[in-house]
Design an enzyme around this catalytic site. Structure first.
Site, PDB file in Angstrom:
ATOM      1  CG  ASN A   9      -1.469   0.957   1.179  1.00  0.00           C
ATOM      2  OD1 ASN A   9      -1.652   1.799   0.294  1.00  0.00           O
ATOM      3  ND2 ASN A   9      -2.740   1.101   2.465  1.00  0.00           N
ATOM      4  CD1 TRP A  10       3.407   0.811  -3.065  1.00  0.00           C
ATOM      5  CD2 TRP A  10       3.521   1.849  -5.206  1.00  0.00           C
ATOM      6  NE1 TRP A  10       4.297   0.577  -4.645  1.00  0.00           N
ATOM      7  CE2 TRP A  10       3.898   0.940  -5.338  1.00  0.00           C
ATOM      8  CE3 TRP A  10       3.127   2.387  -5.620  1.00  0.00           C
ATOM      9  CZ2 TRP A  10       4.182   0.801  -6.323  1.00  0.00           C
ATOM     10  CZ3 TRP A  10       3.878   3.136  -7.380  1.00  0.00           C
ATOM     11  CH2 TRP A  10       4.718   1.748  -7.380  1.00  0.00           C
ATOM     12  CE  LYS A  11      -0.369   3.749   5.053  1.00  0.00           C
ATOM     13  NZ  LYS A  11       0.616   3.295   5.903  1.00  0.00           N
ATOM     14  CG  HIS A  97      -5.212   1.783   5.358  1.00  0.00           C
ATOM     15  ND1 HIS A  97      -5.224   3.086   6.185  1.00  0.00           N
ATOM     16  CD2 HIS A  97      -4.563   0.926   5.345  1.00  0.00           C
ATOM     17  CE1 HIS A  97      -4.224   2.877   6.770  1.00  0.00           C
ATOM     18  NE2 HIS A  97      -3.654   2.108   5.850  1.00  0.00           N
ATOM     19  CD  GLU A  99      -2.823   5.190   6.654  1.00  0.00           C
ATOM     20  OE1 GLU A  99      -3.004   5.158   5.527  1.00  0.00           O
ATOM     21  OE2 GLU A  99      -1.652   4.949   7.332  1.00  0.00           O
ATOM     22  CD  GLU A 169      -3.202  -2.149   7.759  1.00  0.00           C
ATOM     23  OE1 GLU A 169      -1.949  -2.482   6.537  1.00  0.00           O
ATOM     24  OE2 GLU A 169      -3.412  -1.131   6.581  1.00  0.00           O
ATOM     25  N   GLY A 175       2.914   2.202  10.636  1.00  0.00           N
ATOM     26  CA  GLY A 175       3.433   3.125  10.309  1.00  0.00           C
ATOM     27  C   GLY A 175       4.446   3.915  11.946  1.00  0.00           C
ATOM     28  CB  SER A 215       5.731  -2.244  11.947  1.00  0.00           C
ATOM     29  OG  SER A 215       5.307  -0.700  12.024  1.00  0.00           O
ATOM     30  N   GLY A 236       3.004  -1.370   4.499  1.00  0.00           N
ATOM     31  CA  GLY A 236       2.969   0.420   3.457  1.00  0.00           C
ATOM     32  C   GLY A 236       4.786   0.495   3.582  1.00  0.00           C
ATOM     33  N   GLY A 237       4.984   1.495   4.392  1.00  0.00           N
ATOM     34  CA  GLY A 237       6.511   1.959   4.288  1.00  0.00           C
ATOM     35  C   GLY A 237       7.413   0.944   3.823  1.00  0.00           C
TER      36      GLY A 237
HETATM   37  P1  13P Z   1       3.452   0.459   7.700  1.00  0.00           P
HETATM   38  O1  13P Z   1       3.476  -0.829   6.735  1.00  0.00           O
HETATM   39  O2  13P Z   1       4.672   2.182   6.500  1.00  0.00           O
HETATM   40  O3  13P Z   1       2.750   0.676   9.508  1.00  0.00           O
HETATM   41  O4  13P Z   1       1.809   0.842   7.262  1.00  0.00           O
HETATM   42  C1  13P Z   1       1.031   0.169   7.449  1.00  0.00           C
HETATM   43  C2  13P Z   1      -0.318  -0.345   6.568  1.00  0.00           C
HETATM   44  O5  13P Z   1      -0.811   0.918   6.819  1.00  0.00           O
HETATM   45  C3  13P Z   1      -0.625  -0.801   4.883  1.00  0.00           C
HETATM   46  O6  13P Z   1      -1.385  -0.811   5.187  1.00  0.00           O
END
Ligand code: 13P
Length: 252
Positions: A9-11, A97, A99, A169, A175, A215, A236-237
């Site tokens: 998930n590149w966000k 998600h 967010e 999640e 993050g 994470s 994510g990251g």
């Molecule tokens: P991180 O891997 O950066 O913690 O993010 C997880 C995430 O929100 C994937 O959708």
């Protein structure tokens, strides 16, 4: 038999040229890898979908949007519909998600509409759920997660559930560098699978892919993925660097 999946998930990261390069790197690495034990999906911004689709082999690397509208079309300035996403050649959409729920006020009811539109348009859904730190510490996270899943998904038929992937999640792990322990994640994944079994029976529950996100990185993925109910990750990251992402893809 359920599938293992590692999805990025590149966000809101990368410009289109940067994203195209990253997608090419992932695609080449997946094509070169032998005996992968999971499917690979990348979730990219709307602006990137068409350009990324052109440089990947969709049979090797699935392509997800990170959201879609809860309307089909019309006067919703700035929104992107499920048919629009599908028309780019993407085959997945990430919905719910934390967010989106937190910053864009997405409710379980809205997500139910989005899930329906995604499925009607042939998109598989990666449906996110997970509790805040406050709920975790208060100990009532299970009821919260059950409501997220049941209120947005439990109107679906068993057949439709085959096109749903659930991603657990915990918000406190996203993050933050603070991963849920593999036991904490396994506990929730077991609970989710039991919830699905209760509603749809054992077959649908056994076939459901349940991802962990928060994470997740190459160093902790092997322990997480070794748990019986953790069928991969939503990353994510660590999905923003092909080498890190592939380190997770090869963790099975
Ligand atoms: P991180 O891997 O950066 O913690 O993010 C997880 C995430 O929100 C994937 O959708």
């Amino acid at each position: 038999m359920r599938k293992n999946i590692v999805a990025g998930n590149w966000k809101m990261n990368t410009t289109v040229p940067e994203g195209v390069n990253l997608a090419k790197e992932v695609n080449d690495a997946v094509a070169a890898a032998k005996g992968l034990k999971c499917d690979v999906v990348i979730g990219v911004p709307f602006t990137h979908l068409t350009a990324v689709k052109a440089v990947i082999d969709i049979n090797k690397v699935g392509l997800a949007a990170e959201n879609c509208a809860n309307h089909v079309k019309g006067a919703y300035t700035g929104e992107v519909s499920a048919p629009m996403v599908a028309s780019t050649g993407a085959n997945y959409v990430i919905l719910g998600h934390s967010e989106r729920r937190e910053y864009f006020n997405e409710t379980n009811e809205m997500l139910k509409e989005k899930v329906d539109l995604a499925l009607e348009n042939g998109l598989k859904v990666i449906f996110c759920c997970g509790e805040s730190l406050e709920l975790r510490e208060a100990g009532n996270y299970a009821d919260f997660i059950k409501a997220e899943i049941s209120e947005s998904l439990f109107h679906l038929t068993a057949e439709q559930m085959a096109d749903i992937v659930i991603a657990y999640e915990p918000i406190w792990a996203i993050g933050t560098g603070k991963t849920a322990t593999s036991d904490q994640a396994q506990e929730v994944h077991t609970m989710i699978r039991a919830l699905i079994a209760e509603k749809y029976g054992d077959k649908v529950a056994d076939d459901m892919t349940i991802l962990y996100g928060g994470s997740c990185k190459p160093s902790n993925a092997p322990e997480l993925f070794a748990k019986p109910d953790i069928d991969g990750g939503l990353i994510g990251g660590a999905s923003l660097k092909a080498a890190d992402f592939m380190g997770i893809v090869t963790a099975f």
